[in-house]
Design a protein around this motif. Structure first.
Motif, PDB file in Angstrom:
ATOM      1  N   LYS A   1     119.288 -20.133  34.615  1.00 32.82           N
ATOM      2  CA  LYS A   1     119.248 -18.906  35.014  1.00 32.82           C
ATOM      3  C   LYS A   1     117.647 -18.577  35.347  1.00 32.82           C
ATOM      4  O   LYS A   1     116.887 -18.605  34.435  1.00 32.82           O
ATOM      5  N   SER A   2     117.830 -17.444  35.869  1.00 30.97           N
ATOM      6  CA  SER A   2     116.281 -16.639  36.120  1.00 30.97           C
ATOM      7  C   SER A   2     115.985 -16.012  34.757  1.00 30.97           C
ATOM      8  O   SER A   2     116.749 -15.168  34.078  1.00 30.97           O
ATOM      9  N   GLY A   3     114.693 -16.345  34.388  1.00 32.50           N
ATOM     10  CA  GLY A   3     114.387 -15.712  33.215  1.00 32.50           C
ATOM     11  C   GLY A   3     114.416 -16.420  31.887  1.00 32.50           C
ATOM     12  O   GLY A   3     114.350 -16.082  30.746  1.00 32.50           O
TER      13      GLY A   3
ATOM     14  N   LYS B   1     111.944 -21.420  32.352  1.00 31.62           N
ATOM     15  CA  LYS B   1     111.755 -22.662  33.122  1.00 31.62           C
ATOM     16  C   LYS B   1     110.324 -22.813  33.550  1.00 31.62           C
ATOM     17  O   LYS B   1     109.583 -23.745  33.108  1.00 31.62           O
ATOM     18  N   SER B   2     109.679 -21.759  34.084  1.00 26.93           N
ATOM     19  CA  SER B   2     108.363 -21.584  34.564  1.00 26.93           C
ATOM     20  C   SER B   2     107.552 -21.708  33.547  1.00 26.93           C
ATOM     21  O   SER B   2     106.409 -22.338  33.563  1.00 26.93           O
ATOM     22  N   THR B   3     107.787 -20.729  32.611  1.00 28.55           N
ATOM     23  CA  THR B   3     106.737 -20.744  31.429  1.00 28.55           C
ATOM     24  C   THR B   3     106.701 -22.189  30.864  1.00 28.55           C
ATOM     25  O   THR B   3     105.677 -22.597  30.372  1.00 28.55           O
ATOM     26  N   LEU B   4     107.479 -22.843  30.782  1.00 24.94           N
ATOM     27  CA  LEU B   4     107.688 -24.214  30.203  1.00 24.94           C
ATOM     28  C   LEU B   4     106.778 -25.172  30.870  1.00 24.94           C
ATOM     29  O   LEU B   4     105.828 -25.775  30.156  1.00 24.94           O
TER      30      LEU B   4
HETATM   31  N1  LIG Z   1     103.033 -13.323  32.092  1.00 27.97           N
HETATM   32  C1  LIG Z   1     104.135 -12.538  31.550  1.00 27.97           C
HETATM   33  N2  LIG Z   1     103.810 -11.590  30.765  1.00 27.97           N
HETATM   34  C2  LIG Z   1     105.292 -11.321  30.453  1.00 27.97           C
HETATM   35  N3  LIG Z   1     106.219 -11.732  30.388  1.00 27.97           N
HETATM   36  C3  LIG Z   1     106.702 -12.813  30.761  1.00 27.97           C
HETATM   37  C4  LIG Z   1     105.359 -13.477  31.736  1.00 27.97           C
HETATM   38  N4  LIG Z   1     105.632 -14.337  32.422  1.00 27.97           N
HETATM   39  C5  LIG Z   1     107.154 -14.486  32.330  1.00 27.97           C
HETATM   40  N5  LIG Z   1     107.489 -13.517  31.496  1.00 27.97           N
HETATM   41  C6  LIG Z   1     108.919 -13.391  30.949  1.00 27.97           C
HETATM   42  O1  LIG Z   1     109.368 -14.317  30.396  1.00 27.97           O
HETATM   43  C7  LIG Z   1     110.659 -14.708  30.630  1.00 27.97           C
HETATM   44  C8  LIG Z   1     110.802 -16.149  31.122  1.00 27.97           C
HETATM   45  O2  LIG Z   1     110.171 -16.120  32.518  1.00 27.97           O
HETATM   46  P1  LIG Z   1     110.095 -17.530  33.353  1.00 27.97           P
HETATM   47  O3  LIG Z   1     109.161 -17.166  34.569  1.00 27.97           O
HETATM   48  O4  LIG Z   1     109.617 -18.761  32.799  1.00 27.97           O
HETATM   49  O5  LIG Z   1     111.652 -17.663  33.914  1.00 27.97           O
HETATM   50  P2  LIG Z   1     112.120 -18.572  34.974  1.00 27.97           P
HETATM   51  O6  LIG Z   1     113.142 -19.445  34.109  1.00 27.97           O
HETATM   52  O7  LIG Z   1     111.102 -19.392  35.530  1.00 27.97           O
HETATM   53  O8  LIG Z   1     112.995 -17.756  35.865  1.00 27.97           O
HETATM   54  P3  LIG Z   1     113.048 -17.644  37.425  1.00 27.97           P
HETATM   55  O9  LIG Z   1     114.022 -18.577  37.690  1.00 27.97           O
HETATM   56  O10 LIG Z   1     113.097 -16.234  37.943  1.00 27.97           O
HETATM   57  O11 LIG Z   1     111.610 -18.147  38.158  1.00 27.97           O
HETATM   58  C9  LIG Z   1     111.197 -13.977  31.697  1.00 27.97           C
HETATM   59  O12 LIG Z   1     111.660 -12.726  30.874  1.00 27.97           O
HETATM   60  C10 LIG Z   1     109.916 -13.272  31.997  1.00 27.97           C
HETATM   61  O13 LIG Z   1     109.975 -11.649  32.237  1.00 27.97           O
END
Ligand SMILES: Nc1ncnc2c1ncn2[C@@H]1O[C@H](COP(=O)(O)OP(=O)(O)OP(=O)(O)O)[C@@H](O)[C@H]1O
Ligand SMILES: [Mg+2]
Lengths: 217, 255, 220
Positions: free
Chosen positions: B48-50, B53-56
């Motif tokens: 799911k979004s959030g 995934k991107s952070t990893l």
């Molecule tokens: N630079 C940042 N500062 C604060 N919070 C962040 C930052 N980047 C991401 N987050 C938070 O970290 C969580 C995970 O974000 P991430 O971008 O890794 O999710 P994702 O799985 O890639 O989602 P999506 O499918 O929407 O891209 C989210 O709740 C987001 O709000």
């Protein structure tokens, strides 16, 4: 030789600062009125008027303010009129300001979307009504910040009036520096006084700009 | 054409992640991730979004720092304190972004040549030759001199892939690289990725294209609330999801 | 009343005028080359430097932008010798004009740099470029391209403003005009000729910078 204390220097500079402020106000108000007239002529008039005013703007924006001051000073004298430095400076700075302001404001009017003109025309508004009720209110909102910003340029511009002998802050500084032999102190003070005058205006302009466009711009 | 590297998954570890934790302020986004990626492996990350995934992905090439745990790429420990070590690491990790991020002032060819000439100190001619080969591989041989803004989104993304490949990375990270594209342009980008997968490139990709994930990946990872919630071969994960969260996630995609 | 104008008396002094133009161009060129570098440096220091540096650079920028150029010039030329730094008029003028453009350029460049999308920088970083390479190869060129119109306007303003340097007897164009009118008492004609020459210079300078910018600075 008379001894000048720091306070004497500052007091004399402050007295001269009044003339800087007066000249700035005259130029800004006179230039604003002239600029508004030119803007009206440009919007209401035909292509020829537009071209002529465009040329006027280019003449003032493409030549040094210093030359404009010299030309006003010596140009009026050509007609056999004995012109004071104050009159020449006020005239030159007013024309200079009018050219810049009219151009700034033209840009603001142009920034009003075309659809606004078309919509107001389709409501059968006359040109004056269009301007008064539709275009100007929107243009004014955008125009305030750059107009205030230009006031800083006018204040700084008045310093050049010293060159044709008008005793404002810079000229007073030169004179005091020549008698006290303390150019470092005197011109330091002069600079700080200009800064005290201009910086608040700059900050206001920046604040207004942020208010117009929101924080991210 | 680069010869296909025939390396059965399991040979060598390219990425090793152990107990990785990452917080943004008070919020813990990654809550202890363990993941090993073998050379030539293709991994799809879904969730799911959030879910983080991107952070990893961004942790793996050091765009984000992490708070706890360890991360090794090509056997080398990731050290945030040393900029030189980080740059050394990044030469082994390519990243492709959702928004292409081509450099707008450089032609397509120069976009691809920039890093090899600056970082690897390749000569201009050598880099240009390589850039032409790579552009040909992504199907853009004729766009060498075009500017990025003259290309479609799909073409821009393929240039971005070529740009990453020019650094000869050991692993390529792809973060939703088709999400910003018009539907009709998705296919051309996915075909390039598929080709890379077949050639043996190690790939770690976050994707919402489930059919694609199913078709190309060796392993699928389902992330949920900052954890690897389920992991396994695509047939297993998509065919018989074990956890209610994954079931719910998969069924939400069909709506 | 008849006004008689005698432009021949001015134009016959063309070597003086030519020399003046050369000095005006020299001042503008130095201001542009060094001032832009200074501006880029200050923009970066103001954005990324330690707090004390940021404050110092900010103070410099605001001081220059909120005081007249003529006062800056007088302070450097008349004021600094008292503090032990003796400068020729030309050196003082070069320093003043560089410091002046540097402050304006810093603000202009900063606006352009701030507009860089974060993704551009991240892409460059993940290609293993050094911070310096990221700035000079990826951030700066599009930033300069974006703010080039504002930069060109500022350089033209500085060129016109350089006429003030004649006041400390730097032999630039306005000084030449002054010299001519003090010899032949044709003040109005002298300043008309000088003003027209400035006008031509500003048109040519603008054209040149608009042409040169894309070619030399940011490619195409
Ligand atoms: N630079 C940042 N500062 C604060 N919070 C962040 C930052 N980047 C991401 N987050 C938070 O970290 C969580 C995970 O974000 P991430 O971008 O890794 O999710 P994702 O799985 O890639 O989602 P999506 O499918 O929407 O891209 C989210 O709740 C987001 O709000
Ligand atoms: Mg994401």
């Amino acid at each position: 030789m008379i001894e000048f204390s720091l306070w004497d220097i500052l007091r004399n500079l402050l007295l001269a600062l009044r003339w800087t402020a007066a000249l700035s106000l005259v130029a800004f108000i006179g230039g604003g009125l002239t600029g508004a007239l030119l803007l009206y002529a440009r919007l209401a008039g035909g292509r020829v008027t537009d071209r002529l005013i465009g040329l006027y703007v280019q003449l003032f924006q493409g030549t040094p303010l210093l030359m404009q001051l010299f030309l006003a000073y010596f140009g009026i004298a050509l007609f056999g009129i004995d012109v004071s430095a104050w009159t020449a400076a006020a005239l030159a700075l007013t024309l200079y300001t009018s050219a810049f302001l009219t151009e700034i404001w033209r840009g603001c009017v142009a920034s009003v979307p075309k659809g606004q003109w078309e919509a107001s025309s389709s409501l059968a508004l006359s040109f004056v009504e269009q301007m008064r009720y539709v275009i100007l209110p929107q243009a004014t909102r955008v125009a305030i910040a750059p107009t205030v910003g230009f006031l800083v340029q006018v204040i700084k511009g008045t310093a050049l009036a010293s060159v044709i002998g008008f005793v404002e802050l810079t000229k007073a500084g030169t004179m005091i520096s020549n008698t006290t032999f303390k150019p470092f102190t005197v011109f330091g003070f002069v600079a700080l006084l200009y800064f005290a005058l201009c910086f608040p205006v700059s900050l206001t302009a920046r604040y207004l700009e942020r208010k117009t466009y929101g924080p991210r711009h | 054409m680069v010869p296909a590297i025939d390396n059965a998954p399991g040979s060598r570890l390219v990425v090793e992640i152990t107990a990785l934790r990452k917080s943004f302020g008070e919020v813990e986004v990654l809550k202890g991730i363990d993941l090993n990626v073998h050379q030539g492996e293709v991994i799809a990350i879904i969730g799911k979004s959030g879910s983080g995934k991107s952070t990893l992905l961004r942790c793996i090439n050091g765009l984000e720092t992490f708070d706890d745990g360890a991360l090794r790429v090509d056997g080398k420990q990731l050290l945030h304190e040393s900029p030189t070590a980080m740059r050394e690491l990044r030469q082994h990790v390519g990243m492709i972004f959702q928004s292409f991020n081509l450099f707008p002032h450089l032609s397509v060819g120069r976009n691809v040549m920039l890093a090899p000439t600056l970082v690897k100190k390749r000569s201009k001619t050598e880099a240009a030759e390589r850039a032409r080969t790579l552009l040909e591989r992504v199907g853009l041989a004729d766009k060498f001199d075009a500017m990025p803004d003259q290309l479609s989104g799909g073409q821009q993304q393929r240039v971005a892939i070529a740009r990453s490949l020019a650094m000869d990375p050991a692993v390529l990270l792809c973060d939703e690289i088709t999400s910003a594209l018009d539907p009709e342009l998705v296919g051309e980008v996915l075909r390039v990725v598929e080709l890379l997968a077949q050639e043996g490139m190690t790939l770690l990709m976050v994707t919402h294209e489930m059919n694609f994930a199913r078709k190309v990946s060796d392993r699928v990872i389902f992330m949920h609330q900052g954890r690897v919630h389920e992991m396994g071969p695509p047939e297993e994960l998509f065919g018989s999801p074990r956890t209610p969260e994954l079931k719910q996630f998969l069924s939400s995609l069909h709506d | 009343m008849r006004i008689q104008l005698d432009f021949a008396a001015v134009l016959s002094q063309w070597p003086l005028l030519l020399n003046g133009i050369a000095w005006t161009i020299a001042l503008t060129t130095v201001a542009t080359l060094i001032g832009m570098l200074l501006g880029i440096l200050c923009a970066q220091m103001r954005a990324k430097g330690p707090v004390a540096v940021r404050f110092g650079v900010g103070a410099y920028i605001e001081l220059i932008r909120n005081t007249p150029f003529i006062v800056q010039l007088f302070f450097i030329f008349f004021g600094l010798p008292v503090a032990g730094v003796r400068l020729s008029p030309e050196t003082a003028a070069f320093i003043a004009i560089v410091l002046n453009l540097g402050a304006y350029a810093a603000e202009i460049v900063r606006a352009g740099v701030e507009a860089t999308p974060r993704g551009q920088i991240e892409a460059a970083v993940s290609l293993a470029l050094t911070p310096f390479q990221v700035f000079t190869r990826v951030v700066l060129p599009p930033a300069l391209k974006k703010v080039w119109p504002a930069t060109v306007s500022q350089i033209v303003i500085v060129m016109l403003g350089s006429s003030v340097c004649g006041q400390i007897s730097v032999p630039e164009l306005s000084y030449a005009a002054n010299l001519i009118q003090s010899n032949n008492f044709r003040a109005f004609e002298s300043f008309i000729v000088a003003a027209l020459l400035y006008l031509a210079l500003s048109v040519v300078l603008r054209k040149f910078l608009n042409w040169a910018g894309p070619r030399l600075l940011f490619g195409r």
